[in-house]
Write a protein that holds these residues in place. Structure first.
Motif: not given
Length: 664
Positions: A180-206
């Motif tokens: 979870q924390p690693r995917f949260e870090t990228m979410r925050d980074a995407l939000n900080a860009t100011g661009r609308e980027i759809l975010y698909q998490i792919c951690e296989w159900g772990v």
């Protein structure tokens, strides 16, 4: 878990395995319906190039798929190089993508499509057996800024080479800490860009991402990779069941990319695959080659992917996923259903058998009794005034897909649609019985007539007439019905009957604590609050160990009773996904030595299999089946045995854990 209190609860058994517990979702205004598009991985693996991406993107437009909602074009693994540039950024492989990613993104945008990129929450991307390609771990903001600068509209973010404690293996299904924390870090980074980027998490159900990923991404993978084999469909669906209640606008459990068009499945299998992904509200991401220098998608596959009804169910504004409502394991059939906007219901009867069968979809299995219209999608027909069941042939591994409108709830029979009037009153045929019982409750609603009128009620299951006294236009009486849809109820009355309602008995719940165990089976006290409603369960249920109980005999010899089983299964197929893993376990019920009835149950775990109390093995679900042999025991009692008889020895040596059962 609620049990069967009315007729409709015969349907809801499995959807109760996935209760809605919506947490705050990622509020970026994107993905309000499941994302649709194309991804390079399923057909090209980690070997894409610019020509492949651009030719398939153009095909999306040329073949009319873009007009149907397929929007994103995603370049999956294999696009970058082993090292970052001197300034620390990712870059594309110039040999494979000579024009560069910004120019390719512009080409995709000029087609009116969305530009999707891929990266990984580890130190390398998923490139087993190929040259290493650096991942985004510890470089999240730099990479998010890079993707935004390229004009990316979507990021698919994978989970390889991410576990530092285990030396960054390719895949770690037992990480020391949650992803979870690693995917949260990228979410925050995407939000900080100011661009609308759809975010698909792919951690296989772990780590059961449905519990935490909705707050981070617009979609999240709830299964390991789909594989090019029919058995993958069963595995994916069994893992989806506990997550169905988490689907909602902006947040979608992801069953992985589609194999339609890859010449792996038969045409009926492709219809099944596409239909189930669509009604489960999974993102519809095409994984086949649409058009390149070697391959053009078959017209039959293109027609399946272009079916506007099925796409409409996926994109429906209500945003509620269908789920498994009944499984007929011994017959090789599944029933899936879910609500649609406008009061409609989508229902599917799936044929797991290797041969064509005559399929009967019992409407009570999907919470309904009748439908003014039933659109048979793949047979391209529409029926009207369907009562209790719909019958049609289903090809091997195919399905019957119905859109049901103008419906009445299960157990409700309007006289105008379901009755036949005659000189002595009205007769209702095709009355459905969930179970063999003399304790059904029949409610009658009349118009006109004097208070105190007596209606003579005759059920075909008993042949006996019973009086029901009318008061204020209503009458109630106990009647007998047999399991199935061949019951008839005749009312002798001079009054006009508006409708009848039929409700099964509540039944009796027998907790696991009341069962005696034998062989390998053992009682297990659960963490407080888990294994509801009992607080304990029976584990290690095998072909050599089970549980038994004697129950009062209150039916005629050879009766069939609906048995609702509360079970637990969190046997998540991660490392076994490419071999024997099914995400299912067996459980069998035998009565008085009769042939056991078998149920192959999906996952029930709705919490982390790694870090939660009991690791998901305290999360129960319910599913029911008809069991024969009641009424044939001695001394006024029936012997009920729960085990794993007739299971797949060697593949599923252990049955599902057992919390209790309700006999209706």
């Amino acid at each position: 878990m609620a049990s069967i209190l009315s007729w409709m609860l015969a349907v809801a058994a499995l959807t109760r395995a996935a209760p809605s517990r919506l947490v705050k979702r990622l509020d970026n205004g994107l993905g309000l319906t499941p994302p649709m598009g194309w991804d390079s991985y399923n057909h090209y693996s980690c070997s894409p190039n610019q020509s492949i991406i651009e030719s398939n993107a153009k095909a999306m437009v040329d073949f009319g798929l873009a007009d149907l909602g397929y929007h994103y074009v995603v370049t999956d693994c294999g696009w970058t190089v082993p090292e970052r540039t001197a300034n620390g950024t990712l870059t594309w492989n110039a040999t494979l993508f000579p024009g560069g990613f910004p120019a390719m993104g512009e080409y995709i945008h000029d087609l009116g499509l969305g530009f999707g990129v891929y990266s990984d929450a580890g130190v390398q991307m998923c490139m087993t057996g190929l040259p290493n390609q650096t991942g985004s771990l510890y470089h999240e903001q730099t990479d998010a800024d890079t993707f935004a600068a390229w004009g990316a509209d979507l990021l698919k973010y994978d989970n390889c080479y991410s576990s530092q404690a285990h030396g960054y293996p390719d895949a770690d299904y037992n990480p020391v800490v949650s992803p979870q924390p690693r995917f949260e870090t990228m979410r925050d980074a995407l939000n900080a860009t100011g661009r609308e980027i759809l975010y698909q998490i792919c951690e296989w159900g772990v780590d059961f991402p449905s519990a935490w990923a909705p707050a981070l991404g617009n979609s999240w993978r709830i299964t390991n990779d789909i594989i090019p084999d029919w058995r993958t469909v069963f595995r994916q669906l069994n893992q989806f069941v506990p997550s169905a209640g988490d689907a909602a606008p902006g947040r979608w459990p992801d069953l992985d990319m589609l194999e339609v068009g890859n010449d792996i499945f038969t045409e009926p299998e492709e219809q099944t695959h596409f239909s189930l992904w669509a009604i489960a509200k999974s993102p519809l991401v095409l994984g086949g080659a649409l058009n390149d220098t070697l391959t053009t998608i078959k017209q039959s596959s293109l027609s399946i992917l272009s079916n506007e009804d099925v796409i409409g169910y996926n994109q429906d504004s209500l945003g509620k996923a269908a789920n498994l409502t009944r499984r007929y394991t011994d017959a090789g059939l599944d029933v899936w259903a879910g609500p649609l906007s406008g009061g409609r219901t989508v229902a599917a009867l799936l044929n797991w058998n290797n041969e064509t069968v005559t399929g009967t979809l019992n409407l009570p299995d999907v919470g309904l009794q009748s439908a003014g219209t039933a659109k048979d999608v793949w047979n391209n027909t529409t029926a009207t005034n369907v009562v209790t069941s719909y019958v049609a042939p289903i090809a091997a591994h195919g399905l019957l897909l119905l859109e049901l409108g103008d419906t009445t709830p299960a157990g409700t029979y309007p006289a105008e649609r379901c009755g036949r009037t005659h000189s002595q009153g009205v007769t209702f045929s095709r009355v459905y019985g969930l179970t063999d019982s003399a304790a059904y409750t029949l409610s009658i609603r009349t118009e006109g007539g004097d208070g105190g009128e007596e209606i003579m009620v005759t059920s075909s299951a008993s042949g006996k007439a019973t009086k029901a006294k009318v008061s204020d236009g209503s009458a109630t009486v106990a009647i007998t019905l047999s399991a199935g849809s061949n019951n008839t109820i005749t009312l002798q009355t001079a009054s006009r009957v508006s409708f009848i309602k039929v409700a099964p008995p509540r039944g009796t719940f027998y907790p696991s604590t009341a069962f005696a165990v034998s062989g390998t089976a053992a009682h297990y006290n659960c963490t407080p609050g888990l294994c509801a409603p009992v607080g304990s369960k029976i584990t290690d249920v095998t072909q050599n160990g089970g549980a038994s109980i004697s129950v009062p005999q209150n039916s005629s010899p050879g009766s069939s009773r609906y048995v609702e089983i509360t079970y637990i299964n969190n046997d998540v197929a991660l490392s076994t996904s490419w071999t024997t893993g099914t995400n299912s376990r067996n459980i069998t019920v035998a009565v008085n030595g009769a042939t056991p009835a078998r149920l192959e149950v999906p996952l029930s775990g709705r919490s982390s299999e790694l870090f939660s109390p009991m690791n998901g093995w305290g999360d129960p679900a319910t599913l029911g089946m008809l069991v024969h042999g009641f009424g044939s025991g001695g001394d006024g009692e029936d012997m009920v045995v729960v085990s794993n008889a007739n299971g797949d020895a060697g593949v599923q040596p252990y049955g599902a854990d057992f919390v209790g059962l309700r006999i209706i």
